[in-house]
Enzyme design. Structure first.
Site, short mmCIF file in Angstrom:
data_model
loop_
_atom_site.label_atom_id
_atom_site.label_comp_id
_atom_site.label_asym_id
_atom_site.label_seq_id
_atom_site.Cartn_x
_atom_site.Cartn_y
_atom_site.Cartn_z
N LYS A 1 3.81 -0.75 8.58
CA LYS A 1 3.45 0.62 8.18
C LYS A 1 4.28 2.37 8.09
CE LYS A 1 -0.46 4.28 8.32
NZ LYS A 1 -1.99 4.09 8.74
N ASP B 1 -11.93 8.59 8.12
CA ASP B 1 -11.72 8.44 6.92
C ASP B 1 -11.99 7.10 6.76
OD1 ASP B 1 -11.04 8.66 4.44
OD2 ASP B 1 -8.83 8.35 5.33
N GLY C 1 0.64 -1.16 -0.16
CA GLY C 1 -0.77 0.27 -0.02
C GLY C 1 0.61 1.00 0.16
P1 ADP Z 1 -2.68 5.21 4.64
O1 ADP Z 1 -2.60 6.15 5.67
O2 ADP Z 1 -1.77 5.38 3.41
O3 ADP Z 1 -4.42 5.20 4.09
P2 ADP Z 1 -3.56 2.40 5.50
O4 ADP Z 1 -3.23 2.76 7.22
O5 ADP Z 1 -4.11 3.06 4.79
O6 ADP Z 1 -2.52 4.03 4.89
O7 ADP Z 1 -2.41 1.58 4.33
C1 ADP Z 1 -2.67 1.60 3.71
C2 ADP Z 1 -3.10 0.01 2.88
O8 ADP Z 1 -2.27 -0.37 3.40
C3 ADP Z 1 -4.31 -0.31 3.32
O9 ADP Z 1 -5.40 0.14 2.78
C4 ADP Z 1 -4.05 -2.07 3.17
O10 ADP Z 1 -4.38 -2.35 1.93
C5 ADP Z 1 -2.93 -2.13 3.63
N1 ADP Z 1 -3.09 -2.42 4.78
C6 ADP Z 1 -3.01 -1.58 5.70
N2 ADP Z 1 -2.87 -2.60 7.11
C7 ADP Z 1 -2.75 -3.35 7.07
C8 ADP Z 1 -2.86 -5.21 7.53
N3 ADP Z 1 -2.42 -4.53 8.43
N4 ADP Z 1 -2.83 -5.89 7.11
C9 ADP Z 1 -3.10 -5.43 5.69
N5 ADP Z 1 -2.49 -4.73 4.71
C10 ADP Z 1 -3.10 -3.73 5.46
MG MG Z 2 -5.90 4.39 4.68
#
Ligand code: ADP
Ligand code: MG
Length: 542
Positions: free
Chosen positions: A90, A177, A65
């Site tokens: 992340k 969000d 992501g």
């Molecule tokens: P951002 O703030 O950049 O939107 P997110 O926390 O929404 O970050 O994470 C972006 C993407 O990463 C999510 O839409 C998902 O596809 C993937 N993702 C985030 N956390 C997880 C997780 N714990 N397990 C699997 N995929 C994840």
């Molecule tokens: Mg997000």
């Protein structure tokens, strides 16, 4: 095939021009892929360099992501004795404000780990690099599965989303969000997880200590209308004590910064509390929300009938341009009103779009309603607008202009709309869009099974909104329902076939719940706790 291209070949050729083209396209794709892979590899190396301690624990496998504020990686780890675990890492952009990062972490650690709210395993920091390690949940792309979900799966999806929202709202967290990419769904395992607290804010009585700083900044900003300097993003001085550890890491980089308070608003507010859109008003009025004959233009102001709770700022209606479609010079010179408006435009509640300063957990319920609307209509994204007033006009085409104006009054906003549009019957709307109503020829499953990549109501199409929603999806050229259309979702059904089960008899309760979620008035909008008890979920237990 050649004939259709008008190419005549005298002799059979080992490599036809068409063949060459496919080959060229194929190698182009391969090159792109290689390029992408090299980019990901480089990013992974950089991450190891930035936070070296990661390499002691994790093998980073892939980037899963990438957003404006973070990159998320899939890693494996041998955390305890036993099999390797999959972990999502992340990596927050180094320019994120420390308070923002700490608040996101606190949401995950305090409220997360149960009831479909993502938890956190570890957090790593080196200088201004922060990496949050979470359990990895493999998940589907919403668009890919949208039209193959059975009605029962939709019920389960919504039930589990409300479970997560109930949990965070109990902690006084407003997610801000809520959208499919932040609600991970593993269809096979029936697992769900609400992620991404990067924009979260606290209610007045939030139990997340650090959200109080985020919140107090929002309030401070709102009430600082009399100050002469313009406040933006992270440059606002902190009002409360900053945890020492966070303070020392505070970064001075000026690139992309995730706001830890409210985003700037384009609406101005004067001493008398009246709100006006500044320079963009003219654009708004001439914006083509309609065909030339039926332009819908909107303008939002403080109505003066503001409820006491709606804002602490006084309101009056004394200037020249109130209730006109012009902006007078007094209003043009007013200070901008600041109200939280982070989030994704298509999921923003009316009170967010109109910059109501007092926003509650109800905004998440509206966003859940927009997701439900997509699930019931088979269209995603449902709304797509690049600015708030267009988004508001789009909402009006579904919920009615008079109803929207009326509701806005209850939270102290006056909306001017150049054209009256009626509210839609939600059942008829969804059935029409799904191609299930009796007036629309039933779609064949392979056509119906393709979710639309195009928004149902977009800036391009919203001027046709009222006629669009009466057009069977298969016939509407603005949507990619045609088989073989290059825009169409080609790998929607690799794994699952369209499941029509239950769709022929969607109960009234579904539309009743949808109606209560898309209640234009946040004060009466259904809460997550109430939604879980709604008759739509009668045989489901927590
Ligand atoms: P951002 O703030 O950049 O939107 P997110 O926390 O929404 O970050 O994470 C972006 C993407 O990463 C999510 O839409 C998902 O596809 C993937 N993702 C985030 N956390 C997880 C997780 N714990 N397990 C699997 N995929 C994840
Ligand atoms: Mg997000």
């Amino acid at each position: 095939m050649e004939a259709s291209l008008g190419i005549q070949m005298d002799e059979p050729m080992a490599f036809s021009p068409q063949h060459d083209r496919f080959q060229a396209e194929g190698s182009l794709k391969k090159n792109e892929q290689n390029f992408k892979l090299a980019g990901v590899k480089r990013d992974i190396e950089k991450l190891y360099e930035a936070v070296p301690q990661l390499s002691n624990v994790f093998k980073i496998k892939d980037k899963i992501g990438e957003g404006t504020f973070s990159s998320v990686y899939l890693a494996t780890a041998q955390l305890q004795v036993g099999p390797e675990e999959k972990i999502a890492l992340k990596h927050l952009i180094p320019t994120s404000h420390p308070i923002r990062i700490a608040a996101e972490l606190q949401c995950l650690t305090v409220a997360g780990g149960q009831d479909n709210v993502m938890g956190v395993k570890y957090c790593f920091r080196k200088n201004d690099h922060v990496v949050i390690a979470m359990p990895y949940l493999e998940h589907e792309s919403f668009l890919d599965i949208l039209n193959s979900l059975s009605f029962q799966e939709v019920r389960e999806y919504m039930f589990n989303l409300f479970k997560a929202l109930k949990r965070i709202h109990q902690f006084g967290i407003v997610h801000r969000d809520v959208k499919p990419s932040n609600f991970l769904y593993n269809r096979r395992l029936k697992k769900y997880a609400l992620v991404d607290f990067g924009l979260a804010q606290g209610t007045h009585d939030t139990k997340i200590e650090l959200l109080k700083f985020v919140q107090s900044e929002a309030q401070q900003e709102r009430c600082s209308q009399n100050k002469s300097h313009i406040i933006t993003g992270n440059k606002i001085p902190l009002s409360g004590p900053v945890p020492k550890e966070l303070d020392q890491q505070s970064t001075t980089k000026a690139s992309v910064k995730r706001p830890y308070t409210n985003a700037q608003s384009q609406i101005k507010q004067g001493k008398d509390g009246k709100l006006m859109k500044q320079s963009k008003t003219v654009d708004v009025l001439s914006r083509k929300l309609a065909t030339k004959k039926k332009a819908i233009s909107t303008k939002v102001m403080n109505s003066g009938v503001m409820r006491k709770t709606a804002s602490s700022c006084p309101a009056s209606l004394t200037c020249d341009c109130y209730a006109t479609d012009k902006v007078c010079s007094i209003c043009l010179s007013r200070r901008q009103q600041v109200a939280p408006r982070a989030g994704t435009p298509g999921f923003r509640a009316p009170e967010v779009l109109t910059k109501c300063p007092n926003q509650t957990t109800a905004i998440d319920m509206w966003s859940a309603g927009v997701i439900f609307l997509s699930l019931l209509s088979g269209r995603y994204p449902f709304y797509k607008a690049s600015d708030d007033l267009t988004a508001l006009a789009q909402i009006m085409t579904i919920r009615g202009s008079r109803e929207t104006i009326q509701a806005a009054k209850t939270f102290g906003k006056s909306i001017l709309c150049s054209k009256e549009v009626p509210a839609q019957d939600l059942r008829k709307l969804c059935e029409r869009l799904r191609g299930m109503d009796s007036n629309t020829p039933k779609l064949t499953s392979d056509v119906q099974g393709h979710a639309s990549h195009q928004p149902t109501i977009s800036e391009k199409t919203d001027h046709k909104a009222s006629c669009l929603i009466q057009t069977p999806p298969g016939q509407y050229s603005g949507n990619s329902f045609k088989k073989g259309d290059s825009n169409s979702c080609e790998h929607c059904f690799d794994e699952y076939n369209t499941n029509l089960e239950g769709w022929n008899e969607v109960p009234n309760e579904a539309y009743d719940l949808l109606d209560k979620l898309l209640d234009l008035n946040p004060a009466s909008r259904i809460t997550a706790e109430e939604a879980l008890l709604h008759p739509f979920f009668k045989d489901m237990s927590l």
